[in-house]
Write a protein that holds these residues in place. Structure first.
Motif, PDB file in Angstrom:
ATOM      1  N   ASP A  58       0.836  -1.197   0.000  1.00 63.14           N
ATOM      2  CA  ASP A  58       0.000   0.000   0.000  1.00 63.14           C
ATOM      3  C   ASP A  58       0.872   1.250   0.000  1.00 63.14           C
ATOM      4  N   LEU A  64       1.145   9.160  -0.076  1.00 65.16           N
ATOM      5  CA  LEU A  64      -0.164   9.792   0.090  1.00 65.16           C
ATOM      6  C   LEU A  64      -0.053  11.313   0.117  1.00 65.16           C
ATOM      7  N   ARG A  86      -4.407   2.920  -6.448  1.00 64.59           N
ATOM      8  CA  ARG A  86      -5.246   2.648  -5.272  1.00 64.59           C
ATOM      9  C   ARG A  86      -5.275   3.854  -4.350  1.00 64.59           C
ATOM     10  N   ALA A  87      -4.116   4.479  -4.163  1.00 70.52           N
ATOM     11  CA  ALA A  87      -4.041   5.642  -3.270  1.00 70.52           C
ATOM     12  C   ALA A  87      -4.896   6.788  -3.802  1.00 70.52           C
ATOM     13  N   SER A  90      -8.512   6.109  -3.318  1.00 68.96           N
ATOM     14  CA  SER A  90      -8.919   6.209  -1.913  1.00 68.96           C
ATOM     15  C   SER A  90      -9.218   7.642  -1.503  1.00 68.96           C
ATOM     16  N   THR A  91      -8.695   8.612  -2.264  1.00 71.75           N
ATOM     17  CA  THR A  91      -8.972  10.025  -1.978  1.00 71.75           C
ATOM     18  C   THR A  91     -10.113  10.558  -2.839  1.00 71.75           C
TER      19      THR A  91
END
Length: 230
Positions: A58, A64, A86-87, A90-91
């Motif tokens: 991750d 991030l 993915r990061a 996720s936002t």
């Protein structure tokens, strides 16, 4: 939005970690976490040691932080298994990855991520419409010509788009070479063109591509730059 003419067909050079005994593909499948980027001539010390396990993990706090305030859609160039996609998702950002490794693309797509198996120099969706493009984990080296890669990224970005680049920790570094990738078991890839560039030469290359370095910073031993249109 910039309109581009169709690109002529060209022979594609061998790409990062491909061919030979495929150490990059093996690393992505957890066979060997450590990879060494070496010059193809002689038995010179590794130019860089890479932790392939980090690419499959991750996103960490530093990763991030790069997405704080980023505008979508996000294009991750050389996305690997897709940690930054993915990061971004996720936002709440729309994100797409592109990678030349069939293994990386398979891993990412099996995880439900949107990834294309192609070179960034091929035709891409949303030409001239990307809000943020990422060149992380040494991917400024793709193709062995940082100037050409930056010019291509400038074509892909929206007028107010941002390119985030991770540069060499050595500010004056400016080195293009033919490299191979090797793992701890001695498996080597075919030779491929690569480059390493620090913040000082990046500024000149960016200017030639119609971009400028708006900001650069260091965090957790890594050095980043934020590029916008000049």
């Amino acid at each position: 939005m910039t309109m581009l003419s169709p690109r002529p067909a060209v022979d594609q050079p061998t790409t990062f970690g491909s061919g030979g005994s495929e150490p990059y593909a093996a690393a992505l499948q957890n066979e060997s976490a450590t990879l060494y980027l070496r010059h193809s001539v002689g038995e010179l010390p590794a130019s860089a040691t890479m932790d392939a396990g980090r690419w499959s993990a991750d996103a960490d706090a530093t990763d991030l932080s790069l997405l704080a305030g980023a505008a979508g859609p996000v294009l991750d160039i050389g996305c690997g298994p897709g940690r930054m996609i993915r990061a971004a998702m996720s936002t709440g950002l729309a994100a797409l990855g592109v990678d030349v490794s069939p293994t990386a693309v398979r891993i990412a797509t099996e995880a439900g991520l949107a990834v294309l198996n192609r070179s960034v120099f091929s035709d891409m969706p949303l030409e001239g419409g990307w809000g943020t493009a990422l060149l992380l984990d040494g991917n400024i080296g793709i193709g062995g010509d940082a100037g050409a890669l930056l010019a291509r990224c400038a074509e892909l970005l929206a007028d107010d788009g941002v390119l985030l680049v991770e540069v060499s920790p050595h500010p004056e570094r400016d080195h293009a070479f033919e490299g191979t990738l090797e793992d701890t078991q001695g498996r080597r890839s075919d030779v491929f063109p690569w480059a390493e560039i620090g913040i000082v030469p990046l500024r000149a290359r960016a200017s030639a591509a119609g971009l400028r370095v708006a900001q650069d910073w260091r965090r957790d031993g890594r050095w980043f730059a934020r590029l916008v249109r000049a």
